[in-house]
Design a protein around this motif. Structure first.
Motif, PDB file in Angstrom:
ATOM      1  N   LYS A 118     -11.131  -1.525   5.906  1.00  0.00           N
ATOM      2  CA  LYS A 118     -11.114  -0.345   6.788  1.00  0.00           C
ATOM      3  C   LYS A 118      -9.673   0.057   7.110  1.00  0.00           C
ATOM      4  O   LYS A 118      -9.319   1.238   7.105  1.00  0.00           O
ATOM      5  CB  LYS A 118     -11.870  -0.689   8.078  1.00  0.00           C
ATOM      6  CG  LYS A 118     -12.239   0.503   8.907  1.00  0.00           C
ATOM      7  CD  LYS A 118     -13.170   0.078  10.029  1.00  0.00           C
ATOM      8  CE  LYS A 118     -12.978   0.987  11.215  1.00  0.00           C
ATOM      9  NZ  LYS A 118     -13.244   0.345  12.483  1.00  0.00           N
ATOM     10  N   LEU A 119      -8.856  -0.950   7.363  1.00  0.00           N
ATOM     11  CA  LEU A 119      -7.434  -0.673   7.656  1.00  0.00           C
ATOM     12  C   LEU A 119      -6.754  -0.054   6.433  1.00  0.00           C
ATOM     13  O   LEU A 119      -6.012   0.927   6.538  1.00  0.00           O
ATOM     14  CB  LEU A 119      -6.748  -1.988   8.048  1.00  0.00           C
ATOM     15  CG  LEU A 119      -5.250  -1.960   8.321  1.00  0.00           C
ATOM     16  CD1 LEU A 119      -4.947  -1.095   9.546  1.00  0.00           C
ATOM     17  CD2 LEU A 119      -4.728  -3.385   8.558  1.00  0.00           C
ATOM     18  N   GLY A 120      -7.046  -0.625   5.255  1.00  0.00           N
ATOM     19  CA  GLY A 120      -6.406  -0.157   4.027  1.00  0.00           C
ATOM     20  C   GLY A 120      -6.799   1.256   3.656  1.00  0.00           C
ATOM     21  O   GLY A 120      -6.038   1.965   2.984  1.00  0.00           O
ATOM     22  N   THR A 155      -5.247   4.163   0.993  1.00  0.00           N
ATOM     23  CA  THR A 155      -5.809   4.345  -0.351  1.00  0.00           C
ATOM     24  C   THR A 155      -7.323   4.176  -0.308  1.00  0.00           C
ATOM     25  O   THR A 155      -7.852   3.474   0.566  1.00  0.00           O
ATOM     26  CB  THR A 155      -5.212   3.312  -1.343  1.00  0.00           C
ATOM     27  OG1 THR A 155      -5.844   3.467  -2.609  1.00  0.00           O
ATOM     28  CG2 THR A 155      -5.398   1.880  -0.871  1.00  0.00           C
ATOM     29  N   ARG A 156      -7.988   4.822  -1.259  1.00  0.00           N
ATOM     30  CA  ARG A 156      -9.441   4.638  -1.364  1.00  0.00           C
ATOM     31  C   ARG A 156      -9.763   3.530  -2.384  1.00  0.00           C
ATOM     32  O   ARG A 156     -10.920   3.208  -2.592  1.00  0.00           O
ATOM     33  CB  ARG A 156     -10.113   5.945  -1.793  1.00  0.00           C
ATOM     34  CG  ARG A 156      -9.993   7.001  -0.735  1.00  0.00           C
ATOM     35  CD  ARG A 156     -10.863   8.202  -1.026  1.00  0.00           C
ATOM     36  NE  ARG A 156     -10.902   9.055   0.163  1.00  0.00           N
ATOM     37  CZ  ARG A 156     -11.737   8.899   1.157  1.00  0.00           C
ATOM     38  NH1 ARG A 156     -12.618   7.926   1.138  1.00  0.00           N
ATOM     39  NH2 ARG A 156     -11.714   9.715   2.191  1.00  0.00           N
ATOM     40  N   ASN A 157      -8.708   3.021  -3.008  1.00  0.00           N
ATOM     41  CA  ASN A 157      -8.881   1.993  -4.023  1.00  0.00           C
ATOM     42  C   ASN A 157      -9.028   0.615  -3.352  1.00  0.00           C
ATOM     43  O   ASN A 157      -8.051   0.028  -2.898  1.00  0.00           O
ATOM     44  CB  ASN A 157      -7.656   2.025  -4.954  1.00  0.00           C
ATOM     45  CG  ASN A 157      -7.789   1.050  -6.098  1.00  0.00           C
ATOM     46  OD1 ASN A 157      -8.555   0.098  -6.024  1.00  0.00           O
ATOM     47  ND2 ASN A 157      -7.029   1.289  -7.151  1.00  0.00           N
ATOM     48  N   GLN A 158     -10.262   0.120  -3.308  1.00  0.00           N
ATOM     49  CA  GLN A 158     -10.514  -1.126  -2.566  1.00  0.00           C
ATOM     50  C   GLN A 158      -9.812  -2.328  -3.197  1.00  0.00           C
ATOM     51  O   GLN A 158      -9.340  -3.215  -2.496  1.00  0.00           O
ATOM     52  CB  GLN A 158     -12.018  -1.379  -2.503  1.00  0.00           C
ATOM     53  CG  GLN A 158     -12.391  -2.317  -1.392  1.00  0.00           C
ATOM     54  CD  GLN A 158     -13.854  -2.698  -1.442  1.00  0.00           C
ATOM     55  OE1 GLN A 158     -14.405  -3.011  -2.497  1.00  0.00           O
ATOM     56  NE2 GLN A 158     -14.496  -2.656  -0.300  1.00  0.00           N
ATOM     57  N   LEU A 165       0.827  -1.213   0.000  1.00  0.00           N
ATOM     58  CA  LEU A 165       0.000   0.000   0.000  1.00  0.00           C
ATOM     59  C   LEU A 165       0.860   1.261   0.000  1.00  0.00           C
ATOM     60  O   LEU A 165       0.366   2.374   0.218  1.00  0.00           O
ATOM     61  CB  LEU A 165      -0.938  -0.009   1.217  1.00  0.00           C
ATOM     62  CG  LEU A 165      -2.002  -1.126   1.182  1.00  0.00           C
ATOM     63  CD1 LEU A 165      -2.828  -1.104   2.450  1.00  0.00           C
ATOM     64  CD2 LEU A 165      -2.912  -0.969  -0.038  1.00  0.00           C
ATOM     65  N   GLY A 166       2.156   1.094  -0.213  1.00  0.00           N
ATOM     66  CA  GLY A 166       3.043   2.252  -0.374  1.00  0.00           C
ATOM     67  C   GLY A 166       3.592   2.823   0.912  1.00  0.00           C
ATOM     68  O   GLY A 166       4.170   3.922   0.904  1.00  0.00           O
ATOM     69  N   ALA A 167       3.430   2.129   2.031  1.00  0.00           N
ATOM     70  CA  ALA A 167       3.933   2.669   3.306  1.00  0.00           C
ATOM     71  C   ALA A 167       5.340   2.152   3.592  1.00  0.00           C
ATOM     72  O   ALA A 167       5.766   1.133   3.040  1.00  0.00           O
ATOM     73  CB  ALA A 167       3.005   2.251   4.439  1.00  0.00           C
TER      74      ALA A 167
END
Ligand code: SF4
Length: 332
Positions: free
Chosen positions: A128-130, A134-137, A26-28
């Motif tokens: 919810k965590l993601g 991002t808003r991209n499910q 997720l880019g973190a």
């Protein structure tokens, strides 16, 4: 880049490759606290009531280390990972307890893991965590799938290659050309084989256990740990002894203990945190099984007052007992 802190304590040893993969996908950036030191134990102990078990005090010390070093700290609430089998209450309340006793903590990312609520609820919690990243499910779902695969790879590496959790984490993190050293790499003669059972946060935290696994290896003992047994074998061992598991991670204690006892080992060492309710019950079962198999068993109870000298003396006495027993058998 958003930084997510992961305390190197409690469930880190079971799930770190999975968590790291999820957040990286997720880019973190993932920031892990260093190995436990005395300052962490002192600070962690100062925030909780005295009769809290040592692993939780250590965990709080790791959280305190991560304060101001990351944007979030990831602390899941792992209630159940198997149907109708529940975790120790300390794990259930870990995020809320941390918020209460470490108010200076960065925001805590928590997720409720309870397989009894069904996979749909679990995916809702993951989504919810993601959403913090991002808003991209579909990106979150892909990250979850990659994370699960990383977890399966990690577990397989450990039991196929006979690795401990720290070696397994190194194996899935590093270049395949730099494989971690395993006991097969040693050329020195093996004098005994001992199964060491307990939760990874007790077996692999070298400060709280005074490096007892390395001490056994230096004494030419082949050390077997729970991760070196596949989950199917641990579960079948549990069903032989108690029928159905009652505690999450019971397979690390009763399952691994019975597996090694029935397979034949020179001795078993059970490692327990002082004051731990679930482990006192589980370790008692292993001790009874050891008696049935006529296998020497020793339990090591760890707390912040466990003295290195006393632990070394007990290890030496246990090894002496194993060698004496072997000599007696040879004379019969
Ligand atoms: S299982 Fe025992 S040692 Fe582990 S967190 Fe619970 S009380 Fe502490």
């Amino acid at each position: 880049m958003v930084k997510v802190g992961i305390p190197k304590a409690l469930l880190y040893y079971q799930y770190y490759p999975m968590w790291r993969t999820f957040f990286r996908e997720l880019g973190a950036e993932v920031v892990v606290s260093p190995s436990t030191n005395q300052v962490m134990i002192t600070l962690g102990s100062s925030r909780v009531v005295a009769d809290t078990c040592l692993p939780v005090k250590v965990f709080v010390g790791h959280v305190l280390f991560l304060v101001e070093k990351c944007d979030y700290i990831f602390i899941p609430s792992v209630r159940s990972v198997k149907s109708k089998v529940y975790n120790c209450p300390k794990f259930l309340g870990l995020p809320d307890m941390t918020r209460a006793i470490v108010p200076e903590s960065p925001p805590i990312l928590d997720i409720d893991v309870d397989i009894n609520k069904g996979t749909r609820e679990l995916f809702k919690s993951i989504d919810k965590l993601g959403r913090h990243f991002t808003r991209n499910q579909s990106k979150v779902r892909q990250a979850a799938m990659a994370a699960w695969q990383a977890h399966l790879d990690y577990q397989q590496q450990m039991y196929r290659q006979g690795l401990t959790s720290p070696q397994g984490i190194e194996a899935v993190s590093s270049d395949p050309a730099t494989e971690p050293e395993t006991e097969a790499s040693h050329s020195s003669p093996i004098l005994a084989t001992i199964a060491v059972i307990g939760h990874p946060y007790l077996l692999y935290d070298e400060l709280i256990n005074h490096r007892f696994i390395q001490r056994l290896e230096q004494a030419h003992v082949r050390v077997l740990t729970p991760e070196m047994v596949c989950s199917e074998d641990r579960e079948s061992a549990i069903s032989r002894v108690v029928g159905k598991a009652h505690w999450t991670y019971e397979d690390e204690v009763v399952g691994a203990g019975e597996h090694y006892l029935s397979g034949g080992t020179d001795g078993v060492i059970g490692v327990v945190a002082f004051g731990c309710g679930p482990d006192s019950l589980m370790m008692d079962i292993v001790q009874r099984q050891a008696r049935l198999h006529s296998t020497p068993f020793m339990s090591l109870h760890l707390d912040e007052h466990t003295a290195e000298g006393g632990l070394v003396t007990r290890l030496e006495a246990f090894l002496d007992m194993i060698y004496r027993k072997r000599r007696q058998r040879a004379c019969v």
